[in-house]
Scaffold this motif. Structure first.
Motif, PDB file in Angstrom:
ATOM      1  N   ASN A  71       0.874  -1.177   0.000  1.00  0.00           N
ATOM      2  CA  ASN A  71       0.000   0.000   0.000  1.00  0.00           C
ATOM      3  C   ASN A  71       0.912   1.228   0.000  1.00  0.00           C
ATOM      4  OD1 ASN A  71      -1.769   2.065   0.519  1.00  0.00           O
ATOM      5  ND2 ASN A  71      -2.776   1.091   2.253  1.00  0.00           N
ATOM      6  N   CYS A  72       0.973   1.897  -1.156  1.00  0.00           N
ATOM      7  CA  CYS A  72       1.969   2.974  -1.324  1.00  0.00           C
ATOM      8  C   CYS A  72       1.553   4.323  -0.754  1.00  0.00           C
ATOM      9  CB  CYS A  72       2.323   3.135  -2.799  1.00  0.00           C
ATOM     10  SG  CYS A  72       3.471   1.902  -3.380  1.00  0.00           S
ATOM     11  N   HIS A  73       0.346   4.413  -0.197  1.00  0.00           N
ATOM     12  CA  HIS A  73      -0.014   5.693   0.440  1.00  0.00           C
ATOM     13  C   HIS A  73      -1.106   5.514   1.480  1.00  0.00           C
ATOM     14  CE1 HIS A  73      -0.399   9.886   1.196  1.00  0.00           C
ATOM     15  NE2 HIS A  73      -1.660   9.917   0.823  1.00  0.00           N
ATOM     16  N   CYS A  74      -0.783   5.890   2.703  1.00  0.00           N
ATOM     17  CA  CYS A  74      -1.750   5.778   3.791  1.00  0.00           C
ATOM     18  C   CYS A  74      -1.400   6.784   4.884  1.00  0.00           C
ATOM     19  CB  CYS A  74      -1.701   4.348   4.358  1.00  0.00           C
ATOM     20  SG  CYS A  74      -3.023   3.978   5.532  1.00  0.00           S
ATOM     21  N   HIS A  75      -2.390   7.107   5.691  1.00  0.00           N
ATOM     22  CA  HIS A  75      -2.169   7.854   6.927  1.00  0.00           C
ATOM     23  C   HIS A  75      -2.812   6.990   8.005  1.00  0.00           C
ATOM     24  CE1 HIS A  75      -1.422  11.141   4.110  1.00  0.00           C
ATOM     25  NE2 HIS A  75      -2.624  10.940   3.603  1.00  0.00           N
ATOM     26  N   GLY A  76      -2.048   6.051   8.537  1.00  0.00           N
ATOM     27  CA  GLY A  76      -2.605   5.026   9.427  1.00  0.00           C
ATOM     28  C   GLY A  76      -3.398   5.592  10.588  1.00  0.00           C
ATOM     29  N   ALA A  77      -2.871   6.656  11.208  1.00  0.00           N
ATOM     30  CA  ALA A  77      -3.510   7.189  12.417  1.00  0.00           C
ATOM     31  C   ALA A  77      -4.911   7.731  12.142  1.00  0.00           C
ATOM     32  CB  ALA A  77      -2.634   8.283  13.021  1.00  0.00           C
ATOM     33  N   TYR A 112      -0.173   6.258  17.987  1.00  0.00           N
ATOM     34  CA  TYR A 112       0.261   4.869  18.229  1.00  0.00           C
ATOM     35  C   TYR A 112      -0.917   3.890  18.076  1.00  0.00           C
ATOM     36  CZ  TYR A 112       2.026   0.647  20.365  1.00  0.00           C
ATOM     37  OH  TYR A 112       2.383  -0.661  20.570  1.00  0.00           O
ATOM     38  N   TRP A 113      -1.985   4.115  18.809  1.00  0.00           N
ATOM     39  CA  TRP A 113      -3.075   3.124  18.818  1.00  0.00           C
ATOM     40  C   TRP A 113      -3.848   3.099  17.507  1.00  0.00           C
ATOM     41  CZ3 TRP A 113      -2.730  -0.681  21.937  1.00  0.00           C
ATOM     42  CH2 TRP A 113      -2.083  -0.514  23.171  1.00  0.00           C
ATOM     43  N   CYS A 114      -4.071   4.260  16.909  1.00  0.00           N
ATOM     44  CA  CYS A 114      -4.852   4.293  15.666  1.00  0.00           C
ATOM     45  C   CYS A 114      -4.039   3.743  14.496  1.00  0.00           C
ATOM     46  CB  CYS A 114      -5.363   5.705  15.405  1.00  0.00           C
ATOM     47  SG  CYS A 114      -6.472   6.263  16.726  1.00  0.00           S
ATOM     48  N   THR A 115      -2.706   3.940  14.540  1.00  0.00           N
ATOM     49  CA  THR A 115      -1.861   3.326  13.508  1.00  0.00           C
ATOM     50  C   THR A 115      -1.829   1.814  13.690  1.00  0.00           C
ATOM     51  OG1 THR A 115      -0.511   5.330  13.396  1.00  0.00           O
ATOM     52  CG2 THR A 115       0.447   3.320  12.482  1.00  0.00           C
ATOM     53  N   LYS A 116      -1.841   1.368  14.947  1.00  0.00           N
ATOM     54  CA  LYS A 116      -1.847  -0.075  15.205  1.00  0.00           C
ATOM     55  C   LYS A 116      -3.150  -0.698  14.680  1.00  0.00           C
ATOM     56  CE  LYS A 116       0.221  -2.769  18.877  1.00  0.00           C
ATOM     57  NZ  LYS A 116       0.456  -2.826  20.322  1.00  0.00           N
ATOM     58  N   LEU A 117      -4.247   0.034  14.840  1.00  0.00           N
ATOM     59  CA  LEU A 117      -5.517  -0.460  14.281  1.00  0.00           C
ATOM     60  C   LEU A 117      -5.408  -0.559  12.756  1.00  0.00           C
ATOM     61  CD1 LEU A 117      -8.522  -1.194  14.956  1.00  0.00           C
ATOM     62  CD2 LEU A 117      -9.063   1.157  14.319  1.00  0.00           C
ATOM     63  N   ALA A 118      -4.795   0.463  12.151  1.00  0.00           N
ATOM     64  CA  ALA A 118      -4.598   0.442  10.692  1.00  0.00           C
ATOM     65  C   ALA A 118      -3.737  -0.753  10.288  1.00  0.00           C
ATOM     66  CB  ALA A 118      -3.935   1.742  10.232  1.00  0.00           C
ATOM     67  N   ALA A 119      -2.684  -1.018  11.066  1.00  0.00           N
ATOM     68  CA  ALA A 119      -1.808  -2.160  10.758  1.00  0.00           C
ATOM     69  C   ALA A 119      -2.607  -3.461  10.818  1.00  0.00           C
ATOM     70  CB  ALA A 119      -0.632  -2.192  11.730  1.00  0.00           C
ATOM     71  N   ALA A 140       3.858   6.206  15.017  1.00  0.00           N
ATOM     72  CA  ALA A 140       3.378   5.341  13.926  1.00  0.00           C
ATOM     73  C   ALA A 140       4.408   4.254  13.648  1.00  0.00           C
ATOM     74  CB  ALA A 140       3.108   6.166  12.669  1.00  0.00           C
ATOM     75  N   ALA A 141       5.694   4.659  13.622  1.00  0.00           N
ATOM     76  CA  ALA A 141       6.766   3.687  13.370  1.00  0.00           C
ATOM     77  C   ALA A 141       6.775   2.615  14.450  1.00  0.00           C
ATOM     78  CB  ALA A 141       8.112   4.415  13.320  1.00  0.00           C
ATOM     79  N   ARG A 142       6.568   3.031  15.693  1.00  0.00           N
ATOM     80  CA  ARG A 142       6.552   2.072  16.814  1.00  0.00           C
ATOM     81  C   ARG A 142       5.358   1.113  16.668  1.00  0.00           C
ATOM     82  NH1 ARG A 142       5.053   2.060  22.388  1.00  0.00           N
ATOM     83  NH2 ARG A 142       3.959   4.051  22.263  1.00  0.00           N
ATOM     84  N   ALA A 143       4.221   1.650  16.229  1.00  0.00           N
ATOM     85  CA  ALA A 143       3.028   0.807  16.060  1.00  0.00           C
ATOM     86  C   ALA A 143       3.255  -0.238  14.964  1.00  0.00           C
ATOM     87  CB  ALA A 143       1.817   1.672  15.730  1.00  0.00           C
ATOM     88  N   PHE A 144       3.820   0.187  13.829  1.00  0.00           N
ATOM     89  CA  PHE A 144       4.074  -0.781  12.742  1.00  0.00           C
ATOM     90  C   PHE A 144       5.081  -1.836  13.206  1.00  0.00           C
ATOM     91  CE2 PHE A 144       2.753   2.846   9.845  1.00  0.00           C
ATOM     92  CZ  PHE A 144       1.580   2.230   9.444  1.00  0.00           C
ATOM     93  N   SER A 145       6.093  -1.377  13.894  1.00  0.00           N
ATOM     94  CA  SER A 145       7.121  -2.294  14.372  1.00  0.00           C
ATOM     95  C   SER A 145       6.514  -3.313  15.342  1.00  0.00           C
ATOM     96  CB  SER A 145       8.196  -1.453  15.055  1.00  0.00           C
ATOM     97  OG  SER A 145       9.397  -2.118  15.040  1.00  0.00           O
ATOM     98  N   ASP A 146       5.691  -2.850  16.280  1.00  0.00           N
ATOM     99  CA  ASP A 146       5.057  -3.752  17.250  1.00  0.00           C
ATOM    100  C   ASP A 146       4.081  -4.710  16.570  1.00  0.00           C
ATOM    101  OD1 ASP A 146       6.490  -2.489  19.177  1.00  0.00           O
ATOM    102  OD2 ASP A 146       4.805  -1.425  20.102  1.00  0.00           O
ATOM    103  N   ALA A 147       3.481  -4.263  15.453  1.00  0.00           N
ATOM    104  CA  ALA A 147       2.529  -5.121  14.721  1.00  0.00           C
ATOM    105  C   ALA A 147       3.252  -6.110  13.813  1.00  0.00           C
ATOM    106  CB  ALA A 147       1.583  -4.254  13.898  1.00  0.00           C
ATOM    107  N   GLY A 148       4.565  -5.922  13.643  1.00  0.00           N
ATOM    108  CA  GLY A 148       5.337  -6.802  12.760  1.00  0.00           C
ATOM    109  C   GLY A 148       5.180  -6.454  11.296  1.00  0.00           C
TER     110      GLY A 148
END
Ligand SMILES: [Zn+2]
Length: 448
Positions: A71-77, A112-119, A140-148
């Motif tokens: 997905n080349c464009h998103c705003h996860g939060a 953090y939490w809304c990006t994790k939901l996006a992940a 956001a970076a921490r959320a993606f990292s924690d989500a793998g």
């Protein structure tokens, strides 16, 4: 012939189907994939795997293996704002709803939490890499990292006070600090700069953002020529079209990624092609905001590197790349009144290897080959709507997120039989609901 020497691997996927070559058999059955560390080390017919063992075996019966979607464009939060302000013009949506909501609610905790939901939503729908752009991007970076999940995380730069950057004079230094921190962190997240647009950043800010990206060796992302009013506005302010404006500022090069490019003329497309800049089309978001339909066939005909994106959940409202692929193929047929304008196989390529190329990662992402990162999705093809399968084009028109059963990213299992393995989804949804409650209460306080 592969030499028959014993090989111990970390994960061995057996009994799996692989996409066949175009014009030949649609699916190749009884194959295996061996993964060691972060990489695919062998892939092919099962009879080449007699001496290969795996610490973990995944039985791929009735599953088709595909490269993870990009997905080349998103705003996860922005999952927090999903459905908050629908059915509006882009300008009204941004200025009257989204920017004020972000000013009030886009805290580090929210990101953090809304990006994790996006992940979670993206992994569950087969996306293994996302290019994200927002503020408080370290969260956001921490959320993606924690989500793998693999991500290119781009810190936002915008010409007015923004979440985490109260004084716009600090936005370049904030992006620089984010990049320095992120480059020292784990392997899944690559930092970048996200200059919001030519109508929210003045020429000096755009040039400073690009200079920073060049200095740090990272990509620059920018929304460009999204709505019909944008060329009028930029021509009014700068005397030339948004694409020509960026070109004149020296911003377009192969490490710049231009998002949308709906309102571009032939000369703009020629400039984009000559510059080597990547383009990302986001058809669902463009349709919902009535921005228009990007001239994708003209871009591809010029050899422009094009990826596919969902944009944020506030303007889509889904982060499902299967939905995006289906819609992209069909609106292009209608835009051109030509059913062969952009075939499904080309769309699938944009969502995999093409997206990898836009992100400068074609060497290690986007296809299933030895030496590439093990970003793999296993799709259940033993369902009525995917039978019979005359070719993998059916995935574009017929598959949905529910068929994505198992996901590996960077050689790690992050979802097995639709269960997310790296974090607690129920906790994430609860946290986001609590944040949404605050948004709701602040929007309705004082109302009689
Ligand atoms: Zn966007």
């Amino acid at each position: 012939m592969i030499p028959d020497q014993a090989m111990e691997t970390d994960i061995l996927i057996t009994n799996i189907q692989l996409p066949g070559r175009l014009g030949e058999t649609p699916l190749v059955k009884d194959c295996s994939i061996a993964i060691k560390g972060e990489q695919i080390v062998r892939i092919g017919p099962a009879d080449e795997f007699s001496s290969v063992s795996g610490k973990k075996i995944i039985n791929g019966q009735n599953r088709l293996a595909m490269p993870g979607l990009i997905n080349c464009h998103c705003h996860g939060a922005m999952t927090l704002f999903r459905g908050l302000a629908d059915d509006l013009q882009l300008g009204d949506w941004l200025n009257d709803h989204i920017f004020p909501a972000e000013a009030a609610h886009a805290t580090p905790e929210m990101v953090y939490w809304c990006t994790k939901l996006a992940a979670a939503e993206m992994i569950l729908s087969g996306t293994t890499t996302v290019a994200d752009g927002y503020f408080h991007e370290q969260e956001a970076a921490r959320a993606f990292s924690d989500a793998g999940m693999r991500a290119v995380a781009a810190q936002g730069v915008i010409g007015f006070p923004a979440p985490g950057v109260v004084d716009p004079a600090d936005n370049i230094s904030a992006a620089g600090a984010f990049i320095d921190q992120q480059q020292a962190d784990g392997p899944l997240v690559e930092p970048a700069v996200f200059a919001h647009s030519p109508y929210t950043c003045d020429p000096e800010t755009l040039q400073a953002a690009k200079a920073l990206a060049r200095e740090k060796g990272v990509s620059l992302f920018i929304h460009l020529a999204e709505s019909r009013s944008e060329p009028e506005m930029i021509i009014g302010m700068q005397g030339e079209s948004p694409v020509r404006h960026l070109d004149a500022l020296g911003i377009l090069d192969p490490d710049t990624v231009c998002i949308h490019c709906v309102w571009v003329d032939d000369a703009d497309l020629d400039i984009l092609a000559a510059s080597g800049a990547g383009v990302v089309v986001c058809p669902q978001s463009n349709l919902k905001l009535a921005s228009g339909i990007a001239p994708l066939a003209d871009m591809l005909a010029r050899g422009i590197s094009v990826g596919l994106g969902t944009d944020g959940a506030a303007s889509n409202n889904s982060l499902d790349m299967f939905r995006e692929m289906d819609l992209c193929a069909k609106v292009q047929k209608c835009r051109n009144l030509d059913p062969v304008a952009v075939p499904a196989s080309r769309i699938l390529e944009m969502a995999t290897s093409g997206g990898a190329a836009v992100l400068g990662r074609e060497a290690d992402l986007g296809s299933l080959e030895p030496g590439k990162k093990a970003d793999i999705i296993l799709i259940d093809v033993d369902v009525p709507h995917l039978q019979p399968m005359h070719g993998v084009d059916l995935l574009v028109y017929g598959a949905g997120k529910a068929e994505v059963r198992t996901v590996l990213i960077n050689g790690q299992l992050v979802m097995e039989e639709r269960k997310l393995l790296r974090f607690d989804l129920a906790e994430t949804m609860q946290r986001v609901r609590a944040l949404a409650e605050v948004v709701y209460r602040s929007n309705h306080s004082g109302a009689s």
